[in-house]
Enzyme design. Structure first.
Site, PDB file in Angstrom:
ATOM      1  N   LYS A 105       1.587   4.004  -3.153  1.00  0.00           N
ATOM      2  CA  LYS A 105       1.285   5.421  -2.919  1.00  0.00           C
ATOM      3  C   LYS A 105       2.535   6.265  -3.172  1.00  0.00           C
ATOM      4  O   LYS A 105       2.468   7.322  -3.795  1.00  0.00           O
ATOM      5  CB  LYS A 105       0.784   5.636  -1.479  1.00  0.00           C
ATOM      6  CG  LYS A 105      -0.559   4.996  -1.191  1.00  0.00           C
ATOM      7  CD  LYS A 105      -1.653   5.690  -1.944  1.00  0.00           C
ATOM      8  CE  LYS A 105      -3.022   5.186  -1.585  1.00  0.00           C
ATOM      9  NZ  LYS A 105      -4.044   5.661  -2.533  1.00  0.00           N
ATOM     10  N   TYR A 113       0.829  -1.211   0.000  1.00  0.00           N
ATOM     11  CA  TYR A 113       0.000   0.000   0.000  1.00  0.00           C
ATOM     12  C   TYR A 113       0.865   1.264   0.000  1.00  0.00           C
ATOM     13  O   TYR A 113       0.708   2.141  -0.861  1.00  0.00           O
ATOM     14  CB  TYR A 113      -0.930  -0.022   1.229  1.00  0.00           C
ATOM     15  CG  TYR A 113      -1.844   1.177   1.333  1.00  0.00           C
ATOM     16  CD1 TYR A 113      -2.991   1.280   0.559  1.00  0.00           C
ATOM     17  CD2 TYR A 113      -1.556   2.227   2.220  1.00  0.00           C
ATOM     18  CE1 TYR A 113      -3.825   2.382   0.645  1.00  0.00           C
ATOM     19  CE2 TYR A 113      -2.390   3.329   2.319  1.00  0.00           C
ATOM     20  CZ  TYR A 113      -3.519   3.400   1.539  1.00  0.00           C
ATOM     21  OH  TYR A 113      -4.351   4.505   1.629  1.00  0.00           O
TER      22      TYR A 113
HETATM   23  N1  LIG Z   1      -9.689   5.453   3.995  1.00  0.00           N
HETATM   24  C1  LIG Z   1      -8.661   5.920   4.681  1.00  0.00           C
HETATM   25  O1  LIG Z   1      -8.623   5.889   5.930  1.00  0.00           O
HETATM   26  C2  LIG Z   1      -7.497   6.565   3.920  1.00  0.00           C
HETATM   27  C3  LIG Z   1      -6.411   7.052   4.645  1.00  0.00           C
HETATM   28  C4  LIG Z   1      -5.373   7.687   3.959  1.00  0.00           C
HETATM   29  C5  LIG Z   1      -5.428   7.795   2.579  1.00  0.00           C
HETATM   30  N2  LIG Z   1      -6.476   7.279   1.886  1.00  0.00           N
HETATM   31  C6  LIG Z   1      -6.472   7.405   0.420  1.00  0.00           C
HETATM   32  O2  LIG Z   1      -7.292   8.491   0.065  1.00  0.00           O
HETATM   33  C7  LIG Z   1      -7.938   8.226  -1.193  1.00  0.00           C
HETATM   34  C8  LIG Z   1      -9.436   8.419  -1.038  1.00  0.00           C
HETATM   35  O3  LIG Z   1      -9.894   7.600   0.004  1.00  0.00           O
HETATM   36  P1  LIG Z   1     -11.458   7.480   0.327  1.00  0.00           P
HETATM   37  O4  LIG Z   1     -11.564   6.604   1.513  1.00  0.00           O
HETATM   38  O5  LIG Z   1     -12.068   8.824   0.320  1.00  0.00           O
HETATM   39  O6  LIG Z   1     -11.932   6.679  -0.989  1.00  0.00           O
HETATM   40  P2  LIG Z   1     -13.283   5.898  -1.253  1.00  0.00           P
HETATM   41  O7  LIG Z   1     -14.371   6.367  -0.386  1.00  0.00           O
HETATM   42  O8  LIG Z   1     -12.990   4.435  -1.270  1.00  0.00           O
HETATM   43  O9  LIG Z   1     -13.603   6.374  -2.748  1.00  0.00           O
HETATM   44  C9  LIG Z   1     -12.782   5.979  -3.798  1.00  0.00           C
HETATM   45  C10 LIG Z   1     -13.179   6.627  -5.107  1.00  0.00           C
HETATM   46  O10 LIG Z   1     -12.429   5.974  -6.141  1.00  0.00           O
HETATM   47  C11 LIG Z   1     -13.339   5.453  -7.111  1.00  0.00           C
HETATM   48  N3  LIG Z   1     -12.912   4.140  -7.584  1.00  0.00           N
HETATM   49  C12 LIG Z   1     -12.593   3.050  -6.839  1.00  0.00           C
HETATM   50  N4  LIG Z   1     -12.316   1.999  -7.630  1.00  0.00           N
HETATM   51  C13 LIG Z   1     -12.480   2.427  -8.916  1.00  0.00           C
HETATM   52  C14 LIG Z   1     -12.356   1.814 -10.174  1.00  0.00           C
HETATM   53  N5  LIG Z   1     -12.015   0.537 -10.313  1.00  0.00           N
HETATM   54  N6  LIG Z   1     -12.596   2.542 -11.283  1.00  0.00           N
HETATM   55  C15 LIG Z   1     -12.951   3.848 -11.170  1.00  0.00           C
HETATM   56  N7  LIG Z   1     -13.102   4.497  -9.993  1.00  0.00           N
HETATM   57  C16 LIG Z   1     -12.854   3.786  -8.869  1.00  0.00           C
HETATM   58  C17 LIG Z   1     -14.666   5.293  -6.395  1.00  0.00           C
HETATM   59  O11 LIG Z   1     -15.698   5.325  -7.367  1.00  0.00           O
HETATM   60  P3  LIG Z   1     -17.044   4.452  -7.174  1.00  0.00           P
HETATM   61  O12 LIG Z   1     -17.871   5.213  -6.182  1.00  0.00           O
HETATM   62  O13 LIG Z   1     -17.634   4.422  -8.532  1.00  0.00           O
HETATM   63  O14 LIG Z   1     -16.622   3.108  -6.650  1.00  0.00           O
HETATM   64  C18 LIG Z   1     -14.660   6.508  -5.450  1.00  0.00           C
HETATM   65  O15 LIG Z   1     -15.088   7.656  -6.138  1.00  0.00           O
HETATM   66  C19 LIG Z   1      -7.515   6.828  -1.591  1.00  0.00           C
HETATM   67  O16 LIG Z   1      -6.459   6.906  -2.504  1.00  0.00           O
HETATM   68  C20 LIG Z   1      -7.055   6.204  -0.293  1.00  0.00           C
HETATM   69  O17 LIG Z   1      -6.061   5.210  -0.507  1.00  0.00           O
HETATM   70  C21 LIG Z   1      -7.524   6.688   2.532  1.00  0.00           C
END
Ligand SMILES: NC(=O)c1ccc[n+]([C@@H]2O[C@H](COP(=O)([O-])OP(=O)(O)OC[C@H]3O[C@@H](n4cnc5c(N)ncnc54)[C@H](OP(=O)(O)O)[C@@H]3O)[C@@H](O)[C@H]2O)c1
Length: 282
Positions: free
Chosen positions: A187, A183
């Protein structure tokens, strides 16, 4: 094995206390570690004036991942702030909004597997926000790399070709291209490869665990977030980032004049940047 004079129960209490103490020490260390100065020096400027000035520039922006947890909060802020003259969502599916304030939001539906065919969707936006991502649990190793690396990098390349001047990437705490953990490695890799595209301005945000009420059911993440509530209270910048804090930081940064082409915001910076413009209680 049983130690003479020590009951099993006492041993458990001892081990548990040691574990709690080690964790507290680690969190205290993370909370107090210094990520270096904020990569922005103009923090003393009045953010409200900067916002008003920014609006007069009539900039346009696109958001990738607007259906996700970060993306939807960011979109709400962008729409409510009226910071941009035009807002475009680039995603794989059409989103519906009941709130009339979203009626001018443009949606470009693309096939991320054939992004080259959708280059037009990336044309002519001044600013790009990338909140795209998936998890290994959901997409498997290959799927995770495909989304978090390939789709993100290709989107950045098309945005650059489409004359985007400020690219914002939501990355993650611990991102490191040399990491042995998939992961954080992916990134870090995508961060570095986008830097090579040489945007006029490139802002990377590395939040910790995002504290939000996730719509999608992810039981492990849900449990982790619940366990992290007291940690977030005692050590707010150590490993957690409330969603509102991240989005405020992104929104504040976009209107601040940049000192450097590339800005890297660690979790502590994100917390600091989010407070800009907050009136202190007397
Ligand atoms: N979650 C955490 O605690 C955390 C912490 C630090 C960093 N991050 C990073 O921050 C970013 C955003 O996180 P989040 O939790 O806000 O994300 P999230 O809620 O999982 O949303 C992800 C987005 O990416 C799109 N997506 C996922 N798979 C896809 C695919 N195969 N094709 C096209 N679109 C796709 C989704 O679209 P759909 O709605 O159409 O699926 C959604 O709009 C990510 O890169 C994550 O790794 C997350």
């Amino acid at each position: 094995m049983k130690l003479p004079g020590v009951s099993g129960c006492n041993l458990c209490v001892f081990l548990l206390s040691t574990l709690v103490l080690c964790l507290a020490y680690l969190l205290h260390h993370l909370e107090n570690s210094d990520p270096g100065p904020l990569p922005i020096s103009s923090m003393s400027q009045d953010i409200n004036n900067l916002r008003e000035m920014y609006k007069t520039l009539n900039k346009s922006c696109f958001i990738l991942g607007a259906s996700g947890e970060t993306g939807k909060v960011l979109l709400k802020e962008i729409v409510e702030s009226k910071l941009f003259a035009k807002v475009t969502l680039i995603g794989r599916r059409k989103l519906t909004f009941e709130d009339p304030s979203y009626e001018n939001v443009v949606q470009e539906i693309v096939d991320f597997e054939k992004l080259d065919e959708y280059a037009a969707a990336f044309q002519g936006h001044d600013v790009g926000f990338c909140c795209l991502g998936t998890t290994r649990a959901k997409a498997g190793v290959e799927g995770f790399i495909r989304v978090d690396h390939d789709y993100v990098l290709k989107s950045a390349q098309l945005a650059k070709a489409g004359r985007c001047t400020h690219f914002n990437l939501e990355s993650s705490k611990g991102a490191d291209k040399d990491s042995s953990i998939l992961y954080t490695k992916i990134k870090g890799q995508v961060e570095a490869e986008i830097e090579e595209l040489d945007f006029d301005r490139y802002s990377i945000f590395r939040p910790g665990v995002l504290m939000c009420d996730r719509e999608e059911s992810r039981p492990m993440e849900w449990m982790t977030r619940k366990l992290l509530i007291p940690v977030a209270y005692m050590f707010p910048t150590a490993i957690t980032t409330p969603m509102s804090v991240l989005v405020k930081a992104i929104m504040n940064n976009v209107v601040l004049p940049a000192d450097k082409k590339m800005e890297l915001f660690h979790n502590k910076h994100i917390h600091e940047l989010s407070k800009l413009g907050e009136t202190k209680a007397k």
